[in-house]
Structure formats: C-alpha cells, structure tokens
Design an enzyme around this catalytic site. Sequence first.
Site, PDB file in Angstrom:
ATOM      1  N   GLU A   7       0.813  -1.221   0.000  1.00 53.53           N
ATOM      2  CA  GLU A   7       0.000   0.000   0.000  1.00 53.53           C
ATOM      3  C   GLU A   7       0.846   1.270   0.000  1.00 53.53           C
ATOM      4  OE1 GLU A   7      -3.757   1.678   2.579  1.00 53.53           O
ATOM      5  OE2 GLU A   7      -3.608  -0.442   2.079  1.00 53.53           O
ATOM      6  N   ASP A 106      -3.056  -3.182   3.009  1.00 52.25           N
ATOM      7  CA  ASP A 106      -3.652  -3.329   4.338  1.00 52.25           C
ATOM      8  C   ASP A 106      -4.831  -4.292   4.286  1.00 52.25           C
ATOM      9  OD1 ASP A 106      -1.819  -1.534   5.212  1.00 52.25           O
ATOM     10  OD2 ASP A 106      -3.216   0.125   5.511  1.00 52.25           O
ATOM     11  N   TYR A 311      -1.555  -3.725  13.267  1.00 56.13           N
ATOM     12  CA  TYR A 311      -2.461  -2.961  12.402  1.00 56.13           C
ATOM     13  C   TYR A 311      -3.447  -2.157  13.255  1.00 56.13           C
ATOM     14  CZ  TYR A 311      -5.343  -1.901   8.364  1.00 56.13           C
ATOM     15  OH  TYR A 311      -6.023  -1.248   7.367  1.00 56.13           O
TER      16      TYR A 311
END
Length: 675
Positions: A7, A106, A311
């Site tokens: 990403e 992600d 995350y």
Amino acid sequence: MQLIISEKAIAGERIASLLADDKVQQKSIAGARVFEFNWKGEEVRVIPLRGHISDVEFPKEYANWSQVPLEKVANAPIIYNKKEFRIIDCLKTSATEADKIIIATDADREGESIGLEALNYVKQGNPKIDVKRAYFSAIIKEDITKAFDELEKFDYNFADSADTRREIDLIWGAVLTRFISLTSGQLGKSFLSVGRVQTPTLALIVNREKERNAFLKKKYWEITAECEKDKKFMASHKEDKFWEKDKALAIIEKKISELIVQKVDKKQKVLKKPVPFNTTEFLGAATSINISAGKAMSLAESLYQKGFTSYPRTDNKAYPKNLELLPIVKKLAGVSELVDDVKKVLSQDKIVPSKGKETKDHPPIYPVAAVPKSRLSVDEWKVYELICRRFLATLYIDAKTEIVSVLMEGKKEEFIARGQVILEPGWKSIYKYSKLSEVILPKLEKGDKVRVLKISLNEKETQPPSHYSQGSLIKLMEKHNLGTKSTRPNIIQKLYFRKYISGNKSIEASEMAFAVINSLENTCSIVTKPEMTAQLEKEMDEVAAGKKKKKEVVVDSSNTLNDVLKILQKEKDAIRLEIRKSIHSNNVLAQCKKCGTGDLIIRKGKSGKRFVGCSSYPRCNNSYPLPQKGVLTPTEDECASCKSAIIKVKSKKAEFKMCLDMNCKTKDAWKAKKK
C-alpha cells in the site's frame, strides 16, 4: 516473476527486507520505485503504491456546478481516473514479465479496494496472471513469512464494498454540497460542504449545543465541614445538595463545633485492568493526551508500516489465543522507559490478559517491536508509549483500593467523610494516563469525638451536558454506525477544515453549522439522521458478504437521493433565508456607531482583502481595515481611548485583542514598530 503490491513505500520496503533477509535491490521502473529480490528460488518485484492510485470522479461534463442540473448529477456515471501515472505505468510494464501477483495491501476493505485498483491495471497488461492475497496484522518476520506461505484468494466482494462507499459518498456529497452552496450563494472557497456521514455527525454536535443552550441552570448549596482529629480532614453534609438556601443556613446557624462518629464502613474496591485497544478505544485515549484523532490515526498507521506496532484498524478487544504474549513483553525490556514496568509484568507467576469484546477481524493494537525513544519523533513516541503501556497494563494485576466512609453526627445533623487508600496500584502503576489518588483519613472508630474547625456554605449551579470531545464523538459515531473505524477521524478533520467546528477537548459548533443543520432539519431531516447512513452501511456489509452487488446498492442510493432532492428543491427559499441570516450574523463584529443603525460586518474588496464595512452602505460609508490572517471574533469591550469596538484576533501563532479604529492612539506603538 512474482509481483507483490504494497500500500505504501515504507511497507513495501519492509516486506521486501523481511522476505529477502535484507538482500534487496532498489530500482526505478517507468519512473516508479520498486524493490527486487529472490525468494524461494524465484524473482520477486515489490511495487509500492501511494494508497489509492485512481480517483473516483464524474465525467468532465458534470464539473460546472451552476449549469449541470442536480438531478443529472445524482444519476451520473462514475469513472475511476488515473492519478499516479508512474506507478500505473510500472504496473502495466511489470505485468508482461510476471506470472503471479500477490496483493499485500492493508488487510481491510480500503486495502482490498486499493489492491483491486492495482490488479485492474496489471490485468490490462496480463489478463491471465495468477492472483493471490497476503493477509497480515503486523509487518514483522513471523507474520509476513506466515502470510506469504499461506496465501489466500483475493476478495473481490470486500473490495466492491469499499468502492460502493466511495461512489455513494461522491454522489451524495456532490449533490448536497452543490445544492446548499448554490442555494445560499456560498461558492468558490466559501462553499458549504454537506455529506452522507459528515452531516449526521455535525447534527450530533449541533444538537448537543442546543441541549446546552436550552439547559436552565439551577442553584444549589453544599455544606462542608473542616474537621480535626490527629489531622485535618473534610466532611460533607449527608444531604448532598440543598435546593433551598434557608434550609442550609439554618444548619450553619447551629454552629456545630463537634461531631461524634456513628459508623465506619470499609470496603475494598477492585479496579479491573483495561481491555486491549481497538481503534475507537485507542483514538479516545490518544485525544485525551492532546493528539487529534486524525493525527493519532496517521501516527499509528506509520508505526505499523515501520513494523513497530500491529495494524491499527480493528474492532477487536481480545488477544487471539495463538498470539504469544510473553515474547512481546520480553522484547519491550529493550525500551529503557519501560524496563521497570516490564519487570512488574514478568514478576507474575502467570500472565493472564484482560479480555473485551472479541471480533473476527485483526487483533487489538499492540507493540510488535522494541523501539528506543531516540528513533521516533515526539508525537510518534507519545503514541508508541501509549500503545506499549496499554498492552502491559492489560497483562498486569488489577488495582485495589480501600474505600472508607465515616458517618458523624452533631446537633442532629449528619456528615460523611470519605477516604480512599491504595492497597495495590496494580495496572495503574504502568498505565500512567489513569491515575489513582488517595484521601487519607485519621483513624476513626465509633464513639470518637471530632473537632469542627469550620463549616462552610458553598453556592453552586447544575451544569449542562458537556461538549463532545473528539474521543467521545468517535464513540458516538460508532454507536450510530456513522462511518467506519478508518473514516471517522477524517470526517471529523473535514468538519474542522470547513470551520463547522472548533476546539479539541471541547468541540463547539459554529454559527454556520447551526444554519446548515437547522435548515436541513426543518426541511429534510433524513439528511441529518444517522438511520439512513446506518442502513447504507448495512447494505455495504451485504456487498462484502456477496449478498448484493455494488451497482444495485449504488442505484438504490441514487434513487433515495433523488427523493431527498425533490424535498430540498421545494424548500429552497426557506433554506436560503436561514443560511444567509446566519452568514450575516457570523460576520457581524459590532454595531456601527457612526450611523447608529447598521452593523459593522466583515466584507471583501475587489482585491480579495477583507475589511469592516457598515451594513447600511451606501447610506453609511464607515469602514476599517482588518488583519488579513486569523479568526476574528467580536467582544463586548470598547476601546478606552476612542470608544471603538474591540475585536479578538486568533491565528496559529498568536491571539490578541485590538481596537477597530486604525487612527486610535492605541495603534501608535504598533505603527512606530512597523516603520
């Protein structure tokens, strides 16, 4: 060759480094940076994106706000236009050399959507390429190796659900913003922003302000006694609030000089250790230490991409059973500021984590690496330390206190003294953001006599509901299903940017916010209610589950918008009047003393510079220059020298008050300095 799509560049470089054991070559292909290495005997190329590489837009013929009918905009076709040309060219060029692509963006809806954009460009160069997906919650060796050893299928429905939101938000935002701005005459840089999620969120803030404004304060009185037995301590009358002053005064007039202990109650209180951070809890904690929700999310994302934390977008409040907590704790011993707290956790016979609501998405937010303070910026360290301390606190023992309540009586009046003794600081000794305080009472037993040094009568008022903070607003948005854990901070930032709200710990709505919400609530309240947005969120979940198609949900949403637009068009005049009245009110700095009837309002000249002019112009030509930067606010003060109005000027660097009249003597020093 295999392609890996990340990403961001920082994540791509780290993934390449972990898979290749640091034997990575950096190249430029079609002007875009890539990372190449060998993995399991095969050539691999990591192509980092910059988030979305395509913009969701209307065709160019829909760009003119005043000429394109809003009904046409509501049903306009939507296109995905290129915005990162070098990266797109790199994807197409690389596709012809590759036989496999692994999407490693992600692991959430937005990441799936970003991955799909890259995949679509790759398929233009190689339609038959094999597509796989790597899901991971931390960019560390163990997680990355596992994710790439156990590749999964790409979830097209998951990506479509995110794109459904992007398309619906574009359509609703464009139509409602154009309608309100055109109706009120607020165009150019002064346009009024309205959105599917933004507006119901703003309505929550405005309605809280209305509650506060409508709140009628009521006076009450409290009686406190300063007491002494071995040491001084405070007690309060058993009747907490006196609504009649005379009743309270009658007690004061008794001139109580001694209290006799009637009862002593002691009980232990257990303060359970906190549950792990999910996104909402994390943002609430970050805003409480003066980091805005938007900035906190950005910092947490950066820490994740650097491989320092897990995350940050998750609903989970329970660590997964397969997460090995002890090795993580031991790692944190490498952070000097945390050493003592790590020792506390490790000193336990058994580490048992707290557990909140469990979901099936990512684990809670936790540290995955030990990072010295010197490697991080000031704000990065604040967020990293917050995450580390929360993690350690969830693994340590509960805090315990002893609550002491002493009932005393004198001249038939009862008083209560309350104390708290810390028996075990537990997790609160680690999580410094939640402190325990002690109130130590002297040793008191039934029958003891206590000397009263002073009895005081304190006048107080009931208080309105408090303003929302960014943290409490995000929790409220979650409760009403407004936005997602990814988008909520951005929505709040947009409200600040459009000057609908101000303040941080206490969010306040501007006059313009009141005008927009009032006009919509009075004419088309569906736009301001969370229910419609929550229903759309539910339909997007159905897209993710494969129960509905993207096109079907977008068309249904456009049909609803058409119905809303019909209502708004009927009420156009009322909306225009409401907003224009507010704009005038918002720009008034003082009453004009020259003519006595007009208002001094903020205006803009032909050059674009702002000044103050009388609303009765041309009958009254009174005017004053203004500072060109900063927020201007009226005050009730007037200049002691010339009797002109005093205004407040607030900019990023300074805040000061000034007289409006530039010829006033108070400006002499300022003029001399300028020369």
